[in-house]
Design a protein around this motif. Structure first.
Motif, PDB file in Angstrom:
ATOM      1  N   ILE B  83       4.641  -3.481  -6.352  1.00 62.36           N
ATOM      2  CA  ILE B  83       3.321  -3.065  -5.581  1.00 62.36           C
ATOM      3  C   ILE B  83       3.221  -3.835  -4.205  1.00 62.36           C
ATOM      4  N   ASP B  85       5.609  -5.199  -2.764  1.00 64.67           N
ATOM      5  CA  ASP B  85       6.520  -4.591  -1.681  1.00 64.67           C
ATOM      6  C   ASP B  85       5.974  -3.245  -1.178  1.00 64.67           C
ATOM      7  N   ILE B  86       5.642  -2.360  -2.150  1.00 66.69           N
ATOM      8  CA  ILE B  86       5.049  -1.279  -1.326  1.00 66.69           C
ATOM      9  C   ILE B  86       3.847  -1.275  -0.657  1.00 66.69           C
ATOM     10  N   ARG B  89       5.306  -2.244   2.958  1.00 68.24           N
ATOM     11  CA  ARG B  89       6.011  -1.202   3.755  1.00 68.24           C
ATOM     12  C   ARG B  89       4.917  -0.182   4.144  1.00 68.24           C
ATOM     13  N   ILE B  90       4.056   0.123   3.515  1.00 72.68           N
ATOM     14  CA  ILE B  90       2.606   0.895   3.668  1.00 72.68           C
ATOM     15  C   ILE B  90       2.326   0.338   5.053  1.00 72.68           C
TER      16      ILE B  90
END
Lengths: 124, 124
Positions: B83, B85-86, B89-90
């Motif tokens: 999460i 990592d996400i 990226r977002i």
């Protein structure tokens, strides 16, 4: 037993099953996993049908007590729902971006795909 | 005790602390939460310093045994990492999109913000 109860018990078993006794686990595997009847399980272990019934009831109660104390299944389910929500939104964005390819840099598309991959792995 | 061990024990305690005895929990709260010394805790409960030491050791062992059986802290940490990592990226996408505002439809920006909000709530 209602279908929701069966699903809930299976989920609790996935989380906390390793804390049950061997006998409780065996009985639950046969009843929920293999769909054997109480009588069939009783024959398997050479115990009474009532004994199987009690083992299942105690195991179910133990699992619910673990969840009451730890609340990890509830936490896990909330997290899954949130991740499912993110997943849908990323998919929606990928569709939007595909429709308007000329407007959106290729890096954005690539990055959305990477996020999607991470989510898919999380949902495995 | 190394700092990593303290962090790991605290995390295990957050997950499985409610499965310990009241006394084990009290001793752990004072030792890890309030940073009292063994002697101070011993005085608090009118038991020997050795008794406090044993209670801490048994509690720590119990927590590690729960984790060995259930593995939920490990699972949780993996999920947190993914999460995180996400999230990064977002955030990266949001920055990219901001730089190229004219190229990207406003809906994409709004949707990225919604995803970011869901992640922030997950990470609370």
């Amino acid at each position: 037993m209602k279908i929701d109860d069966v699903i809930q018990t299976s989920l609790l078993y996935d989380f906390y099953g390793s804390l049950l006794t061997d006998r409780q686990r065996e009985v639950m595997e046969l009843y929920y996993g293999e769909n054997l009847s109480l009588s069939e399980i009783a024959a398997e272990f050479s115990i009474s049908r009532q004994g199987v019934h009690d083992a299942l009831k105690n195991a179910g109660r133990a699992l619910h007590e673990y969840e009451q104390k730890l609340g990890l299944v509830d936490k896990f389910q909330q997290s899954r729902e949130a991740i499912g929500d993110i997943d849908e939104r990323i998919e929606g964005l990928m569709e939007d971006v595909q429709k308007q390819e000329a407007l959106v840099p290729a890096e954005v598309t690539a990055e959305l795909q990477k996020i999607k991959d991470i989510i898919d792995k999380l949902e495995e």
